[in-house]
Design an enzyme around this catalytic site. Structure first.
Site, mmCIF file in Angstrom:
data_model
loop_
_atom_site.group_PDB
_atom_site.id
_atom_site.type_symbol
_atom_site.label_atom_id
_atom_site.label_comp_id
_atom_site.label_asym_id
_atom_site.label_seq_id
_atom_site.Cartn_x
_atom_site.Cartn_y
_atom_site.Cartn_z
ATOM 1 C CD GLU A 14 -2.367 -3.903 4.735
ATOM 2 O OE1 GLU A 14 -3.575 -3.634 4.505
ATOM 3 O OE2 GLU A 14 -1.740 -4.809 4.160
ATOM 4 C CD GLU B 227 -2.015 -10.095 4.758
ATOM 5 O OE1 GLU B 227 -1.936 -9.125 5.540
ATOM 6 O OE2 GLU B 227 -2.589 -10.032 3.656
ATOM 7 C CG HIS C 87 -1.726 -1.366 1.184
ATOM 8 N ND1 HIS C 87 -2.790 -1.668 0.386
ATOM 9 C CD2 HIS C 87 -1.438 -2.506 1.890
ATOM 10 C CE1 HIS C 87 -3.158 -2.932 0.605
ATOM 11 N NE2 HIS C 87 -2.358 -3.462 1.508
ATOM 12 C CG HIS D 90 0.466 -6.789 2.421
ATOM 13 N ND1 HIS D 90 -0.407 -5.981 1.749
ATOM 14 C CD2 HIS D 90 1.488 -7.052 1.556
ATOM 15 C CE1 HIS D 90 0.040 -5.761 0.521
ATOM 16 N NE2 HIS D 90 1.205 -6.407 0.380
HETATM 17 ZN ZN LIG Z 1 -2.363 -5.368 2.367
#
Ligand SMILES: [Zn+2]
Length: 435
Positions: A280, A400, A265, A333
Site C-alpha cells: 500500500e 481508498e 504509511h 490509501h
Molecule cells: Zn492505509
C-alpha cells in the site's frame, strides 16, 4: 401520408435486415451471458429501478430475461415479448457480467410532438404507460427500428417513436494542440483518434468532465471536456494533452491554495499488502506524487507529508499540513478486506466538528471523479474516525483507491496508467471543490 408509408416500409426493411443478421450471425453465446432467470415466485416488473415505480406486470419463477443495464441492485431487462422494464436483481440467478447498455445514455432528445406516448416496448402494439410533454428532455439508452429506449428525468424507462424527437447536441471547439479521442470516458480507454486544435466537435452527451460524440463511421467516442471551449470562443492556445494534465480552468481555482497530500504509511509500515505482494505504501506514494504534480501544474502550492519511503507518525503528518497553512488535507490509501471478492473505491471524511460539511463535499467530489475514471464499484463516501481526517482543523478526506486484497483491483493498482488516471481524478475533484 406518403411519408408515413415510406417510414413504415423502412422500419420493416430494417427489421428484416436485423432479423437476417441475427439469424446468420448466431450470437447465441453472447446472449446467454446476459440472461438471468427469475427465482422468486412472482417478481414485479417495474417502470423504474425502485419499489416506488409502478409494477406493470409480475414475472413467474423460471422466466428468462435479458439484462440490458444495471443500477445498484436493479436490472433493466428485456422480456421475450419485447417489453422492457426493471426487476430487482436479488431474485434472479445467472450471471450477467457485461451489460449491453450504459444508463448514462448516448444522447439527449427533446420531444417535438405536443405529447408523445412512452410504451413498454419498441412498437405501436405495446401498451403506452405514460406521455412525455413537448419540450421535455430524455436520455437515449438504445435505439431499435426507429424507436428509442429513453430514461425520463423521473428515472423510469420506456420507448418513444423517434420521429417526434430531436437529438440535442452542442458544438465545442478543441483548445488543446492535440486532443485524444477515446473509446470510453476515462484515460484508461483506448485512443482511437486525435483532434487538432480548432476542430469543431458536436457533443451528444456530457458525463462528469467527459463528452461523447459521433465519429464519422457512426460509432461514438469520448473526449476530455476541459480541452474544449464552447463554439465561438477563441482557442485558449494552451499546449497540453488530455493524457498529460488534468484541467482547463483549474488554475483560476487553485492559484493561492495550499493543499496537503498525505501518502499513507511508509518505511517500516507497508500498510496493506496485496494478494501478489504489492504494498500500500508504494501505491500511495506513486499516486501522491502524481497528484502533487498535477496540482502544482495548476498553480497550487502542495505539501507532501512524506516524500520517500520512510516512517512518519500520524500526528506529524497533520502538523506538517497545519504548519504549511494548508487549506485541505487529502490522504491516499489502498484498501484490504478479508473477503477477496470485495472490490471498489471509497472515500472517508469525519462527520463531526466544524469541517464536517466541507469535508463531506470534498469527499463526494473526489469520489465521483475517481469512480467515473476507474469504473470500479462505487462504495461511496463514508464517515470514518481515522486520525488523519479527525485531527486536522481543515477539511480532510481519506481516499481508498481499491482493494489490494482483490486480485483485479491489485492488478490495476500496479498499473501506472491506472494510478495516473486516479491522480487526475483526485485533482479534478479538488478543483471542483474550490470551484
Ligand atoms: Zn492505509
Amino acid at each position: 401520408m406518403l411519408k408515413r408509408n415510406t417510414t413504415y416500409l423502412a422500419v420493416v426493411l430494417v427489421f428484416v435486415c436485423v432479423f437476417v443478421f441475427l439469424f446468420y450471425a448466431g450470437d447465441a453465446e453472447a446472449k446467454e451471458e446476459e440472461t438471468v432467470t427469475v427465482t422468486a415466485e412472482q417478481l414485479n416488473f417495474r417502470l423504474g429501478p425502485g419499489t416506488r415505480y409502478y409494477a406493470m406486470d409480475a414475472l413467474e419463477s423460471g422466466t428468462s430475461v435479458e439484462v440490458l443495464a444495471k443500477q445498484d441492485s436493479w436490472f433493466l431487462v428485456s422480456l421475450s415479448d419485447g417489453r422492457t422494464g426493471w426487476i430487482h436483481g436479488y431474485y434472479t440467478t445467472g450471471s450477467s457480467p457485461e451489460t449491453k447498455l450504459s444508463l448514462q445514455g448516448i444522447a439527449k432528445v427533446e420531444i417535438t410532438a405536443s405529447s408523445l406516448n412512452i410504451r413498454m416496448g419498441p412498437g405501436q402494439e405495446y401498451t403506452a404507460f405514460d406521455q412525455l410533454q413537448g419540450g421535455t428532455e430524455a436520455t437515449i439508452l438504445a435505439e431499435e427500428n426507429g424507436w428509442l429506449l429513453v430514461k425520463t428525468r423521473y428515472g423510469s424507462t420506456g420507448w418513444v417513436y423517434s420521429e417526434y424527437t430531436r437529438t440535442l447536441s452542442q458544438e465545442v471547439t478543441v483548445t488543446a494542440s492535440t486532443l485524444n479521442v477515446r473509446r470510453g470516458p476515462g484515460t484508461s480507454y483506448e485512443v482511437v483518434e486525435q483532434f487538432e486544435q480548432g476542430t469543431a466537435v458536436k457533443v451528444l452527451q456530457e458525463s462528469n468532465d467527459w463528452m461523447r460524440l459521433f465519429l464519422d463511421d457512426g460509432s461514438t467516442a469520448w473526449i476530455y471536456g476541459y480541452y474544449t471551449s464552447d463554439a465561438g470562443d477563441s482557442g485558449s492556445g494552451r499546449d497540453d494533452d488530455a493524457s498529460q494534465a488534468p484541467s482547463r480552468g483549474g488554475r483560476q481555482y487553485l492559484q493561492g491554495r495550499t493543499i496537503a497530500i498525505d501518502p499513507g504509511h511508509g518505511g517500516r509500515d507497508p500498510g496493506a499488502v496485496g494478494v501478489t505482494g504489492l504494498q500500500e505504501k508504494v501505491v500511495a506514494m506513486t499516486t501522491a506524487n502524481k497528484v502533487a504534480g498535477y496540482l502544482r501544474a495548476q498553480g497550487a502550492e502542495v505539501v507532501l507529508t512524506r516524500s520517500g519511503d520512510y516512517f512518519v507518525s500520524l500526528a506529524r503528518r497533520v502538523n506538517i499540513a497545519h504548519n504549511a497553512g494548508a487549506d485541505i488535507f487529502v490522504s491516499i490509501h489502498a484498501n484490504s478486506h478479508p473477503n477477496p471478492g470485495i472490490s471498489g473505491t471509497e472515500t472517508y471524511y469525519y462527520n463531526y466538528g466544524g469541517n464536517a460539511y466541507s469535508s463531506r463535499k470534498l469527499a463526494r467530489l473526489v469520489q465521483n471523479q475517481m469512480v467515473s475514471e476507474s469504473g470500479l464499484r462505487n462504495i461511496g463516501v463514508k464517515h470514518g474516525s481515522f486520525y488523519v481526517i479527525r485531527a486536522p482543523w481543515i477539511p480532510s478526506v481519506l481516499v481508498e483507491l481499491g482493494f489490494l486484497s482483490n486480485w483485479n483491483d491489485e492488478n490495476l493498482l500496479k498499473q501506472d496508467w491506472f494510478l495516473d488516471g486516479q491522480a487526475q481524478a483526485i485533482t479534478r475533484g479538488i478543483i471542483n471543490y474550490f470551484n
